[in-house]
Scaffold this motif. Structure first.
Motif, PDB file in Angstrom:
ATOM      1  N   HIS A  78       0.850  -1.187   0.000  1.00  0.00           N
ATOM      2  CA  HIS A  78       0.000   0.000   0.000  1.00  0.00           C
ATOM      3  C   HIS A  78       0.885   1.236   0.000  1.00  0.00           C
ATOM      4  O   HIS A  78       1.860   1.297   0.753  1.00  0.00           O
ATOM      5  CB  HIS A  78      -0.905   0.017   1.231  1.00  0.00           C
ATOM      6  N   ILE A  79       0.521   2.198  -0.841  1.00  0.00           N
ATOM      7  CA  ILE A  79       1.251   3.466  -0.896  1.00  0.00           C
ATOM      8  C   ILE A  79       0.240   4.602  -0.881  1.00  0.00           C
ATOM      9  O   ILE A  79      -0.955   4.394  -1.121  1.00  0.00           O
ATOM     10  CB  ILE A  79       2.162   3.561  -2.138  1.00  0.00           C
ATOM     11  N   SER A  80       0.702   5.809  -0.583  1.00  0.00           N
ATOM     12  CA  SER A  80      -0.196   6.968  -0.549  1.00  0.00           C
ATOM     13  C   SER A  80       0.454   8.189  -1.189  1.00  0.00           C
ATOM     14  O   SER A  80       0.887   9.104  -0.495  1.00  0.00           O
ATOM     15  CB  SER A  80      -0.618   7.272   0.889  1.00  0.00           C
ATOM     16  N   PRO A  81       0.518   8.211  -2.521  1.00  0.00           N
ATOM     17  CA  PRO A  81       1.076   9.398  -3.178  1.00  0.00           C
ATOM     18  C   PRO A  81       0.186  10.616  -2.925  1.00  0.00           C
ATOM     19  O   PRO A  81      -1.031  10.476  -2.744  1.00  0.00           O
ATOM     20  CB  PRO A  81       1.084   9.013  -4.656  1.00  0.00           C
ATOM     21  N   LYS A  82       0.793  11.795  -2.899  1.00  0.00           N
ATOM     22  CA  LYS A  82       0.030  13.025  -2.629  1.00  0.00           C
ATOM     23  C   LYS A  82      -1.066  13.246  -3.648  1.00  0.00           C
ATOM     24  O   LYS A  82      -2.176  13.617  -3.303  1.00  0.00           O
ATOM     25  CB  LYS A  82       0.966  14.232  -2.595  1.00  0.00           C
ATOM     26  N   ASP A  83      -0.764  13.048  -4.925  1.00  0.00           N
ATOM     27  CA  ASP A  83      -1.733  13.241  -5.999  1.00  0.00           C
ATOM     28  C   ASP A  83      -1.958  11.895  -6.682  1.00  0.00           C
ATOM     29  O   ASP A  83      -1.253  11.534  -7.618  1.00  0.00           O
ATOM     30  CB  ASP A  83      -1.219  14.284  -6.991  1.00  0.00           C
ATOM     31  N   LYS A  84      -2.950  11.146  -6.194  1.00  0.00           N
ATOM     32  CA  LYS A  84      -3.174   9.791  -6.705  1.00  0.00           C
ATOM     33  C   LYS A  84      -3.510   9.775  -8.196  1.00  0.00           C
ATOM     34  O   LYS A  84      -3.019   8.930  -8.921  1.00  0.00           O
ATOM     35  CB  LYS A  84      -4.296   9.100  -5.932  1.00  0.00           C
ATOM     36  N   SER A  85      -4.318  10.706  -8.645  1.00  0.00           N
ATOM     37  CA  SER A  85      -4.715  10.675 -10.050  1.00  0.00           C
ATOM     38  C   SER A  85      -3.517  10.921 -10.970  1.00  0.00           C
ATOM     39  O   SER A  85      -3.360  10.248 -11.993  1.00  0.00           O
ATOM     40  CB  SER A  85      -5.844  11.667 -10.339  1.00  0.00           C
ATOM     41  N   GLU A  86      -2.653  11.868 -10.623  1.00  0.00           N
ATOM     42  CA  GLU A  86      -1.455  12.126 -11.424  1.00  0.00           C
ATOM     43  C   GLU A  86      -0.501  10.934 -11.347  1.00  0.00           C
ATOM     44  O   GLU A  86       0.087  10.526 -12.350  1.00  0.00           O
ATOM     45  CB  GLU A  86      -0.755  13.395 -10.957  1.00  0.00           C
ATOM     46  N   PHE A  87      -0.354  10.363 -10.176  1.00  0.00           N
ATOM     47  CA  PHE A  87       0.505   9.195  -9.992  1.00  0.00           C
ATOM     48  C   PHE A  87       0.004   8.042 -10.866  1.00  0.00           C
ATOM     49  O   PHE A  87       0.787   7.412 -11.584  1.00  0.00           O
ATOM     50  CB  PHE A  87       0.516   8.784  -8.514  1.00  0.00           C
ATOM     51  N   LEU A  88      -1.310   7.779 -10.836  1.00  0.00           N
ATOM     52  CA  LEU A  88      -1.876   6.696 -11.642  1.00  0.00           C
ATOM     53  C   LEU A  88      -1.722   6.975 -13.126  1.00  0.00           C
ATOM     54  O   LEU A  88      -1.455   6.060 -13.908  1.00  0.00           O
ATOM     55  CB  LEU A  88      -3.352   6.494 -11.287  1.00  0.00           C
ATOM     56  N   SER A  89      -1.867   8.233 -13.523  1.00  0.00           N
ATOM     57  CA  SER A  89      -1.701   8.600 -14.921  1.00  0.00           C
ATOM     58  C   SER A  89      -0.271   8.321 -15.379  1.00  0.00           C
ATOM     59  O   SER A  89      -0.051   7.676 -16.412  1.00  0.00           O
ATOM     60  CB  SER A  89      -2.029  10.078 -15.119  1.00  0.00           C
ATOM     61  N   GLN A  90       0.710   8.773 -14.619  1.00  0.00           N
ATOM     62  CA  GLN A  90       2.120   8.561 -14.971  1.00  0.00           C
ATOM     63  C   GLN A  90       2.476   7.074 -14.932  1.00  0.00           C
ATOM     64  O   GLN A  90       3.208   6.583 -15.806  1.00  0.00           O
ATOM     65  CB  GLN A  90       3.031   9.333 -14.022  1.00  0.00           C
ATOM     66  N   LEU A  91       1.970   6.361 -13.959  1.00  0.00           N
ATOM     67  CA  LEU A  91       2.241   4.932 -13.852  1.00  0.00           C
ATOM     68  C   LEU A  91       1.619   4.192 -15.035  1.00  0.00           C
ATOM     69  O   LEU A  91       2.235   3.289 -15.602  1.00  0.00           O
ATOM     70  CB  LEU A  91       1.702   4.391 -12.534  1.00  0.00           C
ATOM     71  N   GLY A  92       0.422   4.600 -15.451  1.00  0.00           N
ATOM     72  CA  GLY A  92      -0.243   3.976 -16.592  1.00  0.00           C
ATOM     73  C   GLY A  92       0.553   4.169 -17.877  1.00  0.00           C
ATOM     74  O   GLY A  92       0.665   3.251 -18.699  1.00  0.00           O
ATOM     75  N   ILE A  93       1.127   5.345 -18.061  1.00  0.00           N
ATOM     76  CA  ILE A  93       1.955   5.613 -19.239  1.00  0.00           C
ATOM     77  C   ILE A  93       3.164   4.693 -19.241  1.00  0.00           C
ATOM     78  O   ILE A  93       3.508   4.102 -20.267  1.00  0.00           O
ATOM     79  CB  ILE A  93       2.388   7.096 -19.280  1.00  0.00           C
ATOM     80  N   LYS A  94       3.822   4.549 -18.122  1.00  0.00           N
ATOM     81  CA  LYS A  94       5.025   3.700 -18.043  1.00  0.00           C
ATOM     82  C   LYS A  94       4.681   2.221 -18.241  1.00  0.00           C
ATOM     83  O   LYS A  94       5.437   1.496 -18.866  1.00  0.00           O
ATOM     84  CB  LYS A  94       5.729   3.888 -16.698  1.00  0.00           C
ATOM     85  N   ARG A  95       3.558   1.796 -17.717  1.00  0.00           N
ATOM     86  CA  ARG A  95       3.185   0.375 -17.828  1.00  0.00           C
ATOM     87  C   ARG A  95       2.863  -0.004 -19.264  1.00  0.00           C
ATOM     88  O   ARG A  95       3.007  -1.150 -19.645  1.00  0.00           O
ATOM     89  CB  ARG A  95       1.994   0.067 -16.932  1.00  0.00           C
ATOM     90  N   LYS A  96       2.445   0.956 -20.080  1.00  0.00           N
ATOM     91  CA  LYS A  96       2.114   0.672 -21.480  1.00  0.00           C
ATOM     92  C   LYS A  96       3.333   0.607 -22.357  1.00  0.00           C
ATOM     93  O   LYS A  96       3.313   0.017 -23.417  1.00  0.00           O
ATOM     94  CB  LYS A  96       1.161   1.747 -22.008  1.00  0.00           C
ATOM     95  N   ASP A  97       4.438   1.272 -21.947  1.00  0.00           N
ATOM     96  CA  ASP A  97       5.657   1.323 -22.770  1.00  0.00           C
ATOM     97  C   ASP A  97       6.259  -0.041 -22.987  1.00  0.00           C
ATOM     98  O   ASP A  97       6.182  -0.932 -22.277  1.00  0.00           O
ATOM     99  CB  ASP A  97       6.714   2.226 -22.128  1.00  0.00           C
TER     100      ASP A  97
END
Length: 97
Positions: A78-97
């Motif tokens: 479990h993690i708690s980034p300050k801005d979850k939506s931005e974190f998920l967006s950036q993580l989604g971009i990396k996971r697709k690469d």
């Protein structure tokens, strides 16, 4: 006295030294003095929002649950980034690469 030693050695470093880094190939998680984890994007099997009370590297109850595979099998963190939506967006971009 022992309680204050615990706070100084474990809680304070966790509070001031917890971060999540979205790298080129993997998600890097650092929390306190003892927890350091690197999760390859290819090994992440699920991500969902949670308010779990389980002990974790998250500093808030507004958390993300990351399910991933490693040599020990299926793991959850479990993690708690300050801005979850931005974190998920950036993580989604990396996971697709």
């Amino acid at each position: 006295m022992l309680f204050f030693g615990f706070v100084i050695v474990y809680i304070l470093p966790s509070w001031f030294n917890t971060y999540y880094l979205i790298g080129e190939e993997a998600l890097h998680i650092k929390s306190g003095l003892f927890t350091s984890l690197c999760i390859s994007y290819n090994n992440i099997t699920a991500i969902k929002e949670t308010k779990s009370l389980l002990a974790s590297t998250a500093l808030s109850l507004d958390r993300l649950e990351i399910v991933f595979k490693n040599a020990k099998g299926i793991q959850v963190i479990h993690i708690s980034p300050k801005d979850k939506s931005e974190f998920l967006s950036q993580l989604g971009i990396k996971r697709k690469d």
